[in-house]
Design an enzyme around this catalytic site. Structure first.
Site, PDB file in Angstrom:
ATOM      1  N   HIS A   1      -9.585   1.609   4.526  1.00 19.44           N
ATOM      2  CA  HIS A   1      -8.316   1.702   5.275  1.00 19.44           C
ATOM      3  C   HIS A   1      -8.535   2.629   6.476  1.00 19.44           C
ATOM      4  O   HIS A   1      -9.284   3.607   6.374  1.00 19.44           O
ATOM      5  CB  HIS A   1      -7.218   2.245   4.347  1.00 19.44           C
ATOM      6  CG  HIS A   1      -5.849   2.130   4.950  1.00 19.44           C
ATOM      7  ND1 HIS A   1      -5.387   3.013   5.885  1.00 19.44           N
ATOM      8  CD2 HIS A   1      -4.864   1.211   4.766  1.00 19.44           C
ATOM      9  CE1 HIS A   1      -4.154   2.650   6.248  1.00 19.44           C
ATOM     10  NE2 HIS A   1      -3.825   1.559   5.590  1.00 19.44           N
TER      11      HIS A   1
ATOM     12  N   GLY B   1       2.555  -1.268   4.278  1.00 17.59           N
ATOM     13  CA  GLY B   1       2.696   0.136   3.918  1.00 17.59           C
ATOM     14  C   GLY B   1       4.154   0.501   3.687  1.00 17.59           C
ATOM     15  O   GLY B   1       4.705   0.321   2.594  1.00 17.59           O
ATOM     16  N   GLY B   2       4.801   0.981   4.741  1.00 12.89           N
ATOM     17  CA  GLY B   2       6.166   1.502   4.641  1.00 12.89           C
ATOM     18  C   GLY B   2       7.140   0.594   3.905  1.00 12.89           C
ATOM     19  O   GLY B   2       7.906   1.048   3.041  1.00 12.89           O
TER      20      GLY B   2
ATOM     21  N   GLU C   1      -6.024  -4.809  10.237  1.00 14.32           N
ATOM     22  CA  GLU C   1      -4.936  -3.873  10.492  1.00 14.32           C
ATOM     23  C   GLU C   1      -5.197  -3.129  11.805  1.00 14.32           C
ATOM     24  O   GLU C   1      -5.956  -2.143  11.816  1.00 14.32           O
ATOM     25  CB  GLU C   1      -4.845  -2.856   9.352  1.00 14.32           C
ATOM     26  CG  GLU C   1      -4.572  -3.471   8.011  1.00 14.32           C
ATOM     27  CD  GLU C   1      -3.907  -2.474   7.080  1.00 14.32           C
ATOM     28  OE1 GLU C   1      -2.789  -2.755   6.649  1.00 14.32           O
ATOM     29  OE2 GLU C   1      -4.488  -1.413   6.817  1.00 14.32           O
TER      30      GLU C   1
ATOM     31  N   SER D   1       2.972  -2.576  10.253  1.00 18.84           N
ATOM     32  CA  SER D   1       4.418  -2.671  10.423  1.00 18.84           C
ATOM     33  C   SER D   1       4.983  -4.043  10.057  1.00 18.84           C
ATOM     34  O   SER D   1       5.881  -4.557  10.732  1.00 18.84           O
ATOM     35  CB  SER D   1       4.819  -2.269  11.852  1.00 18.84           C
ATOM     36  OG  SER D   1       4.434  -0.923  12.099  1.00 18.84           O
TER      37      SER D   1
ATOM     38  N   GLY E   1       2.212   1.970  10.698  1.00 17.08           N
ATOM     39  CA  GLY E   1       3.212   3.020  10.572  1.00 17.08           C
ATOM     40  C   GLY E   1       3.886   3.378  11.884  1.00 17.08           C
ATOM     41  O   GLY E   1       4.568   4.393  11.994  1.00 17.08           O
TER      42      GLY E   1
ATOM     43  N   GLU F   1      -6.833   4.914   7.655  1.00 17.14           N
ATOM     44  CA  GLU F   1      -6.532   6.332   7.395  1.00 17.14           C
ATOM     45  C   GLU F   1      -7.737   7.002   6.741  1.00 17.14           C
ATOM     46  O   GLU F   1      -8.019   8.177   6.988  1.00 17.14           O
ATOM     47  CB  GLU F   1      -5.261   6.443   6.531  1.00 17.14           C
ATOM     48  CG  GLU F   1      -4.026   6.133   7.369  1.00 17.14           C
ATOM     49  CD  GLU F   1      -2.815   5.650   6.599  1.00 17.14           C
ATOM     50  OE1 GLU F   1      -2.801   5.756   5.358  1.00 17.14           O
ATOM     51  OE2 GLU F   1      -1.875   5.161   7.254  1.00 17.14           O
TER      52      GLU F   1
ATOM     53  N   ASN G   1       0.881  -1.177   0.000  1.00 11.99           N
ATOM     54  CA  ASN G   1       0.000   0.000   0.000  1.00 11.99           C
ATOM     55  C   ASN G   1       0.911   1.217   0.000  1.00 11.99           C
ATOM     56  O   ASN G   1       1.502   1.542   1.021  1.00 11.99           O
ATOM     57  CB  ASN G   1      -0.901  -0.013   1.242  1.00 11.99           C
ATOM     58  CG  ASN G   1      -1.726   1.263   1.350  1.00 11.99           C
ATOM     59  OD1 ASN G   1      -1.884   1.999   0.369  1.00 11.99           O
ATOM     60  ND2 ASN G   1      -2.252   1.528   2.533  1.00 11.99           N
ATOM     61  N   TRP G   2       1.000   1.848  -1.166  1.00  6.83           N
ATOM     62  CA  TRP G   2       1.940   2.979  -1.277  1.00  6.83           C
ATOM     63  C   TRP G   2       1.421   4.260  -0.646  1.00  6.83           C
ATOM     64  O   TRP G   2       2.152   5.230  -0.535  1.00  6.83           O
ATOM     65  CB  TRP G   2       2.243   3.240  -2.750  1.00  6.83           C
ATOM     66  CG  TRP G   2       3.186   2.256  -3.373  1.00  6.83           C
ATOM     67  CD1 TRP G   2       3.900   1.283  -2.737  1.00  6.83           C
ATOM     68  CD2 TRP G   2       3.531   2.161  -4.766  1.00  6.83           C
ATOM     69  NE1 TRP G   2       4.663   0.589  -3.644  1.00  6.83           N
ATOM     70  CE2 TRP G   2       4.452   1.110  -4.900  1.00  6.83           C
ATOM     71  CE3 TRP G   2       3.144   2.852  -5.912  1.00  6.83           C
ATOM     72  CZ2 TRP G   2       5.006   0.746  -6.125  1.00  6.83           C
ATOM     73  CZ3 TRP G   2       3.680   2.491  -7.139  1.00  6.83           C
ATOM     74  CH2 TRP G   2       4.608   1.450  -7.239  1.00  6.83           C
ATOM     75  N   LYS G   3       0.139   4.272  -0.308  1.00  5.90           N
ATOM     76  CA  LYS G   3      -0.460   5.504   0.242  1.00  5.90           C
ATOM     77  C   LYS G   3      -0.197   6.676  -0.713  1.00  5.90           C
ATOM     78  O   LYS G   3      -0.222   6.483  -1.922  1.00  5.90           O
ATOM     79  CB  LYS G   3       0.079   5.774   1.646  1.00  5.90           C
ATOM     80  CG  LYS G   3       0.034   4.538   2.533  1.00  5.90           C
ATOM     81  CD  LYS G   3       0.244   4.835   3.973  1.00  5.90           C
ATOM     82  CE  LYS G   3       0.306   3.525   4.733  1.00  5.90           C
ATOM     83  NZ  LYS G   3       0.119   3.672   6.141  1.00  5.90           N
TER      84      LYS G   3
HETATM   85  C1  PEP Z   1      -0.888   0.091   5.790  1.00  2.07           C
HETATM   86  O1  PEP Z   1      -0.731   1.164   5.265  1.00  2.07           O
HETATM   87  O2  PEP Z   1      -1.886  -0.574   5.498  1.00  2.07           O
HETATM   88  C2  PEP Z   1       0.141  -0.412   6.711  1.00  2.07           C
HETATM   89  C3  PEP Z   1      -0.053  -1.553   7.291  1.00  2.07           C
HETATM   90  O3  PEP Z   1       1.237   0.395   6.918  1.00  2.07           O
HETATM   91  P1  PEP Z   1       2.624  -0.039   7.648  1.00  2.07           P
HETATM   92  O4  PEP Z   1       3.031  -1.356   7.054  1.00  2.07           O
HETATM   93  O5  PEP Z   1       3.576   1.064   7.310  1.00  2.07           O
HETATM   94  O6  PEP Z   1       2.336  -0.156   9.098  1.00  2.07           O
END
Ligand code: PEP
Length: 251
Positions: free
Chosen positions: A95, A234-235, A167, A213, A173, A97, A10-12
């Site tokens: 999501h 994500g990251g 999640e 994470s 994050g 966010e 997930n590049w956001k």
């Molecule tokens: C996400 O954006 O769905 C996510 C899980 O981010 P991260 O892996 O950075 O925690």
């Protein structure tokens, strides 16, 4: 029962179309194990470039949201048919966010999931509890309510392509990952909920991803849990080298 592992990035709000092309150029140089599916949620502006750059690789390109109407006076919104026409095969919905910052409600998640299915996009439906919910002992009730809202009015046949991503909001994050045991406990709860709300076949066939994470060094232990079928990342999906390691986790 066979649930193919799905590793989804997930590049956001990261990566222009040029950066997306560069990323896939690099990722496709790596070899990866074939018994897993790979997807990337990319910004709308990078959808077509990502589809082109990943063509022939089997990688699924996903949008990160959609609006439930097909077209109309909805400034700033993008519909399922538009996303499908760009060549994407999936869409992330609900999501945390979006729920926290943009007001997505349970009802919206339901409408968006229906719209994704109508456009033949695989919905990756996100649910998760906040730290306050977890500490207040409300995790299971909250997740059940999120699932109830997301799939209100759905029949087992509507669930065939649906992917659920658990999640925990406190793990996104933050560098804090749920332990594999904590994540498994929740995934087992989700699967039990699916069996009760739909049937055992739906419960057995629905892929449930963990997100929060996930990194190259913790993915294998998470994936070793019986009810964890993949990861939403994500990251660590922003660098091709990191994501290649995640894809190639030892099973
Ligand atoms: C996400 O954006 O769905 C996510 C899980 O981010 P991260 O892996 O950075 O925690």
């Amino acid at each position: 029962m066979s649930r193919k592992p799905l590793l989804a990035g997930n590049w956001k709000m990261f990566k222009t179309s040029a950066q997306a092309r560069e990323f896939f150029g690099e990722l496709l140089k790596q070899t990866y194990k074939g018994d897993r599916e790979i997807a990337f949620g990319v910004p709308f502006t990078s959808l077509e470039a990502s589809v082109e750059a990943a063509r022939g690789s089997g990688i699924i390109i996903a949008a990160q949201d959609l609006y439930w109407e097909n077209e109309g006076a909805f400034t700033g919104e993008v519909s399922g048919p538009m996303i499908a026409a760009a060549g994407a095969g999936a869409v992330i919905i609900g999501h945390s966010e979006r729920r926290q910052m943009f007001g997505d409600t349970g009802e919206w998640v339901n409408r968006k999931t229906r719209a994704a299915l109508a456009a033949k996009l695989t919905p990756i439906v996100c649910i998760g509890e906040s730290l306050a919910d977890r500490e207040g002992g409300r995790t299971f009730d909250l997740l059940s309510a999120q699932l109830q809202d997301a799939f209100a009015g759905f029949a087992p046949a509507d669930m065939v392509t649906v992917v659920i991503a658990y999640e925990p909001v406190w793990a996104i994050g933050t560098g804090k990952t749920a332990t594999p045991e904590m994540a498994e406990e929740v995934h087992a709860h989700i699967r039990k909920w699916l069996a009760g709300r739909f049937d055992q076949t739906t419960a057995d066939n629905t892929r449930i991803l963990y997100g929060g994470s996930v990194k190259p060094d913790n993915v294998a232990k998470l994936m070793a849990q019986p009810d964890i079928d993949g990861a939403l990342v994500g990251g660590a999906s922003l660098k091709a080298a990191d994501f290649a390691q995640i894809i190639n986790f030892d099973s």
